[in-house]
Write a protein that holds these residues in place. Structure first.
Motif, PDB file in Angstrom:
ATOM      1  N   LEU A  13       0.743  -1.144  -0.037  1.00  0.00           N
ATOM      2  CA  LEU A  13       0.074  -0.100   0.112  1.00  0.00           C
ATOM      3  C   LEU A  13       0.738   1.187  -0.061  1.00  0.00           C
ATOM      4  O   LEU A  13       0.521   2.357  -0.756  1.00  0.00           O
ATOM      5  CB  LEU A  13      -0.913   0.145   1.327  1.00  0.00           C
ATOM      6  N   VAL A  14       1.855   1.432   1.039  1.00  0.00           N
ATOM      7  CA  VAL A  14       2.574   2.624   1.204  1.00  0.00           C
ATOM      8  C   VAL A  14       3.073   3.258  -0.121  1.00  0.00           C
ATOM      9  O   VAL A  14       3.433   4.487  -0.224  1.00  0.00           O
ATOM     10  CB  VAL A  14       3.466   2.216   2.316  1.00  0.00           C
ATOM     11  N   ASP A  15       3.704   2.378  -1.131  1.00  0.00           N
ATOM     12  CA  ASP A  15       4.452   2.677  -2.367  1.00  0.00           C
ATOM     13  C   ASP A  15       3.547   3.517  -3.147  1.00  0.00           C
ATOM     14  O   ASP A  15       4.040   4.592  -3.826  1.00  0.00           O
ATOM     15  CB  ASP A  15       4.608   1.571  -3.009  1.00  0.00           C
ATOM     16  N   ARG A  16       2.094   3.341  -3.115  1.00  0.00           N
ATOM     17  CA  ARG A  16       1.400   4.448  -4.097  1.00  0.00           C
ATOM     18  C   ARG A  16       1.267   5.801  -3.709  1.00  0.00           C
ATOM     19  O   ARG A  16       1.432   6.536  -4.342  1.00  0.00           O
ATOM     20  CB  ARG A  16      -0.067   3.832  -3.998  1.00  0.00           C
ATOM     21  N   PHE A  17       1.408   6.000  -2.232  1.00  0.00           N
ATOM     22  CA  PHE A  17       1.766   7.419  -1.556  1.00  0.00           C
ATOM     23  C   PHE A  17       3.081   8.048  -2.059  1.00  0.00           C
ATOM     24  O   PHE A  17       3.109   9.198  -2.518  1.00  0.00           O
ATOM     25  CB  PHE A  17       1.300   7.309  -0.123  1.00  0.00           C
ATOM     26  N   VAL A  18       4.154   7.156  -2.013  1.00  0.00           N
ATOM     27  CA  VAL A  18       5.376   7.673  -2.090  1.00  0.00           C
ATOM     28  C   VAL A  18       5.590   7.990  -3.527  1.00  0.00           C
ATOM     29  O   VAL A  18       6.088   9.049  -3.791  1.00  0.00           O
ATOM     30  CB  VAL A  18       6.370   6.530  -1.534  1.00  0.00           C
ATOM     31  N   LEU A  19       4.810   7.241  -4.614  1.00  0.00           N
ATOM     32  CA  LEU A  19       5.023   7.631  -6.011  1.00  0.00           C
ATOM     33  C   LEU A  19       4.432   8.908  -6.078  1.00  0.00           C
ATOM     34  O   LEU A  19       5.021   9.730  -7.078  1.00  0.00           O
ATOM     35  CB  LEU A  19       4.611   6.581  -6.806  1.00  0.00           C
ATOM     36  N   ALA A  20       3.370   8.955  -5.774  1.00  0.00           N
ATOM     37  CA  ALA A  20       2.534  10.397  -6.072  1.00  0.00           C
ATOM     38  C   ALA A  20       3.365  11.500  -5.482  1.00  0.00           C
ATOM     39  O   ALA A  20       3.287  12.501  -5.988  1.00  0.00           O
ATOM     40  CB  ALA A  20       1.224  10.137  -5.399  1.00  0.00           C
ATOM     41  N   ILE A  21       4.018  11.318  -4.189  1.00  0.00           N
ATOM     42  CA  ILE A  21       4.710  12.448  -3.628  1.00  0.00           C
ATOM     43  C   ILE A  21       5.733  12.822  -4.410  1.00  0.00           C
ATOM     44  O   ILE A  21       6.229  14.060  -4.747  1.00  0.00           O
ATOM     45  CB  ILE A  21       5.021  12.197  -2.132  1.00  0.00           C
ATOM     46  N   CYS A  22       6.516  11.790  -4.777  1.00  0.00           N
ATOM     47  CA  CYS A  22       7.803  12.047  -5.444  1.00  0.00           C
ATOM     48  C   CYS A  22       7.809  12.909  -6.753  1.00  0.00           C
ATOM     49  O   CYS A  22       8.288  13.584  -7.262  1.00  0.00           O
ATOM     50  CB  CYS A  22       8.553  10.660  -5.488  1.00  0.00           C
ATOM     51  N   ALA A  23       6.629  12.246  -7.468  1.00  0.00           N
ATOM     52  CA  ALA A  23       6.356  12.713  -8.982  1.00  0.00           C
ATOM     53  C   ALA A  23       6.204  14.276  -8.724  1.00  0.00           C
ATOM     54  O   ALA A  23       6.490  15.190  -9.617  1.00  0.00           O
ATOM     55  CB  ALA A  23       5.461  11.905  -9.348  1.00  0.00           C
ATOM     56  N   ALA A  24       5.222  14.490  -7.775  1.00  0.00           N
ATOM     57  CA  ALA A  24       4.886  15.919  -7.549  1.00  0.00           C
ATOM     58  C   ALA A  24       6.000  16.900  -7.307  1.00  0.00           C
ATOM     59  O   ALA A  24       6.153  17.865  -7.743  1.00  0.00           O
ATOM     60  CB  ALA A  24       3.870  15.969  -6.491  1.00  0.00           C
ATOM     61  N   LEU A  25       6.803  16.409  -6.526  1.00  0.00           N
ATOM     62  CA  LEU A  25       8.114  17.125  -5.851  1.00  0.00           C
ATOM     63  C   LEU A  25       8.843  17.598  -7.182  1.00  0.00           C
ATOM     64  O   LEU A  25       9.463  18.446  -7.278  1.00  0.00           O
ATOM     65  CB  LEU A  25       8.549  16.382  -4.692  1.00  0.00           C
TER      66      LEU A  25
END
Length: 489
Positions: free
Chosen positions: A359-371
């Motif tokens: 689960l946690v990977d989904r949130f990490v990916l979205a945050i990193c792409a936005a940054l």
């Protein structure tokens, strides 16, 4: 489980083992099916899914996975850049298929991760998504988060970014296929370059891991199979290409951590260094199994000295998980946390490469792409940061309990025909603190059996580090009970 072939001595035992393993899902209340509401939402999202405008289909990505895997999280393409390299690492675009605050979002938070039992998989996402629309299969274009990581000639990272893009895998390779293509130098031209560079970058990244004090637990895959009238536990030692491929995933997780730390928002996978008690117990195990861990050798170097083709060394590799305790998730927003290190990696690290299964990977990916795009982290992702550690902790505890139950069941099957025999063992630690309770239960001490190389408990308060003879008095498949007493009791 350090055995390559395990016989079960009667058809009754075979039935008992099969039934006990099949019952694990019900015993642990594992969520086998998805609700009609979730399935309807997935169907609608897949029908409306649009590929990203950025088109990277010209890059010949390949996947490397176990041969039966269909939920493919990662695809890889490598190229040279001067005397260095560029790693393109495509990760399944799960966020595009999970509407924030929707039915699937809620269900995945309830599950936390894909859970495995012998012969069974309880997926985090419905199969049409995890083995279809979001999986990086070579049957058409896919949406992905594509990491672009630039490396020096020594494979040290010098720049990284991630963005959503359309990709296309050209080949689904098993590890064995990829290794053979590399070894025989007969890969198709579009694949050969990536395999060649993986064989360069992987060992260089392993050397960097050693230099920073990291340690990889390269535990061979294990499968319970039924063959020739008996259950067997098959071990497949890691191929070199698996270790090289794992280094690309580690590289990406470290890059994700760096991006989130720089942006002061995200969630890290953190873990303290092993404590003295765990190290002392593990050192006793290494003595018991004939490959002592020298006092002047770092634990990462010791693990690299193990030859997992040897049963005793394989047992030690499995037992080394006791050194890696205390792992957790550390969320942050606006202020970087004091605890950044993942001790086994030897650097700050984040889970970012397995969103179909974790689960946690989904949130990490979205945050990193936005940054990386110079944007604010998505509100839906930031809002979840505080609850993710508890969700993942509960999910990991459940997965570990299921795994432990499966191993205990199989060990009982292995030993059931040896009840009454004596074994040589080494006492690993003092009796469990909760070994004596209000019910008058006798204390039990953890022991390492030499042959077969398993960890078990022996009744009594035994002295840590001593060699003992123990007698097997019970091995019950249905209750997963393996019970030893001191010989002569």
């Amino acid at each position: 489980m350090p055995y390559s072939h395990i016989g079960v001595d009667s058809s009754a035992a075979q039935r008992s083992l099969a039934q006990a393993l099949a019952a694990l899902g019900g015993e642990f209340s594992l969520p086998m099916d998805f609700s009609p509401e979730v399935l309807a939402e997935v169907e609608q999202v897949m029908a409306n899914h649009q590929l990203p405008a950025t088109d990277l289909r010209a890059l010949p990505f390949i996947t490397l996975d176990p041969p039966t895997s269909q939920d493919l999280d990662q695809a890889l393409y490598l190229e040279r850049e001067g005397d260095g390299y560029v790693v393109y690492y495509a990760i399944a675009d799960v966020p595009a298929f999970v509407p924030a605050a929707g039915a699937l979002d809620a269900e995945t938070r309830r599950r936390g991760q894909t859970i495995y039992t012998p012969g069974q998989r309880i997926p985090l996402h419905p199969v049409p998504l995890s083995e279809g629309a979001a999986s990086l299969l070579p049957d058409g274009p896919r949406s992905a988060f594509v990491w672009e990581i630039h490396l020096t000639s020594d494979a040290e990272q010098r720049a990284c970014s991630v963005r959503r893009a359309t990709v296309a895998s050209i080949a689904k390779l098993s590890y064995a296929q990829g290794q053979k293509m590399h070894d025989d130098a007969n890969a198709p031209a579009a694949i050969a370059g990536t395999l060649e560079l993986l064989a360069e970058i992987g060992p260089k990244r392993i050397q960097l891991e050693r230099a920073r004090g990291g340690a990889s637990l390269n535990v061979p895959a294990q499968e319970v199979e039924y063959a020739d009238g008996r259950y067997v536990l098959q071990f497949r030692p890691n191929l070199p290409i698996e270790d090289w491929n794992a280094q690309i995933s580690l590289l990406t997780g470290m890059a994700a951590a760096q991006i989130m730390i720089a942006g002061k928002v995200g969630i890290l996978r953190t873990m303290p260094a092993p404590d003295a008690e765990a190290i002392a117990a593990y050192r006793l195990q290494t003595v018991a199994l004939g490959h002592p861990w020298g006092q002047d050798l770092a634990y990462g170097e010791y693990l690299r000295s193990l030859d997992t083709s040897k049963p005793a060394h394989l047992a030690l590799m499995h037992a080394a998980t006791t050194l890696f305790r205390g792992a957790g998730y550390t969320p942050f927003q606006g202020e970087v946390p004091a605890q950044l290190l993942q001790a086994a990696v030897g650097a700050p690290y984040a889970h970012a490469t397995a969103p179909l299964r974790r689960l946690v990977d989904r949130f990490v990916l979205a945050i990193c792409a936005a940054l990386c795009a110079g944007e604010e982290a998505p509100e839906w992702a930031v809002a979840a940061l505080a609850e993710l550690p508890d969700i993942m902790a509960a999910s990991n505890q459940l997965a570990n309990r299921v795994d432990r139950a499966a191993v205990d069941t199989i060990e009982a099957a292995i030993l059931r025909h040896r009840v009454g025999e004596e074994f040589h063992a080494v006492v690993l630690a003092g009796p469990r603190k909760n070994g004596t309770g209000s019910n008058g239960a006798a204390p039990r001490s953890p022991i390492q059996i030499e042959v077969p190389a398993i960890t078990a408990f022996c009744e009594g308060a035994l002295e840590p580090g001593t060699e003992v003879r123990v007698k097997l008095v019970e091995a019950d498949i249905a209750t997963r009970t393996v019970r030893f007493i001191p010989a002569g009791s």
